[in-house]
Write an enzyme that holds these catalytic residues in place. Sequence first.
Site, PDB file in Angstrom:
ATOM      1  N   ASP A  86     -23.737  82.072  36.387  1.00  0.00           N
ATOM      2  CA  ASP A  86     -23.577  83.424  36.903  1.00  0.00           C
ATOM      3  C   ASP A  86     -24.760  84.260  36.410  1.00  0.00           C
ATOM      4  O   ASP A  86     -25.479  83.863  35.486  1.00  0.00           O
ATOM      5  CB  ASP A  86     -22.247  83.982  36.403  1.00  0.00           C
TER       6      ASP A  86
ATOM      7  N   ASP B  67     -24.973  88.478  36.432  1.00  0.00           N
ATOM      8  CA  ASP B  67     -24.606  89.723  35.753  1.00  0.00           C
ATOM      9  C   ASP B  67     -23.557  89.466  34.673  1.00  0.00           C
ATOM     10  O   ASP B  67     -22.499  88.897  34.936  1.00  0.00           O
ATOM     11  CB  ASP B  67     -24.069  90.740  36.761  1.00  0.00           C
TER      12      ASP B  67
END
Length: 217
Positions: free
Chosen positions: A13, A15
């Site tokens: 991922d 953020d």
Amino acid sequence: MPVRLHARALLLDMDGTLVNSDAVVERCWRRWAERNGLEPESVLRVVHGRQGHATMAALLPDRPMDVNLADNAVMLAEETADTEGVVPVAGAPAFLAALADWPHALVTSASEELARTRMTASALPLPPVLVTAERVSASKPDPEGFLKGAAELGFAPEDCLVFEDAEVGIAAAKAAGMRVVGVGPRAAAHTPTAHVASLEAVRVEAAPEGGLVVTVG
């Protein structure tokens, strides 16, 4: 006690996992909440990890989806234009450097433009495979993005290890049949396979039998 996990590919991922963009997210979503008559703190509790239009649909369930999609385009433009306070998560530069010769992909709910902007603002290298919002039909917690990342790297789901910070991302990884390392305070409550306060607590090494050994903690 450190946890050792064997994998052949990593799915990351962005953020909250590699990039700390909380300052921008909070600024933009507070403005959105105020424009729509919602309590900002309640909005901020659900924004992390999802595509913007999915967050809007959850918060304003009676609003037509075409309005959410148009509003999300505005939100993406605002977020892409604002890089103040966007910095790498602690340990992210060394972690990505250690992955340079190993199969890994970015699987993010951000658009490709936003992902490139935030990785550049954080001075982080882009992984060789990008699975961004444009490339999936459903937002996390749907597993589509992680399954697509695994397929593009050429590995089965069980051979992949996910790094995530958000509840919906951890749920997406589990739904894809993958193990997941939770990164940071948001991840701790959502029963990842292993958890670290930051990427500083992660070590990546070649496994004698092939693939990677990821030591967490």
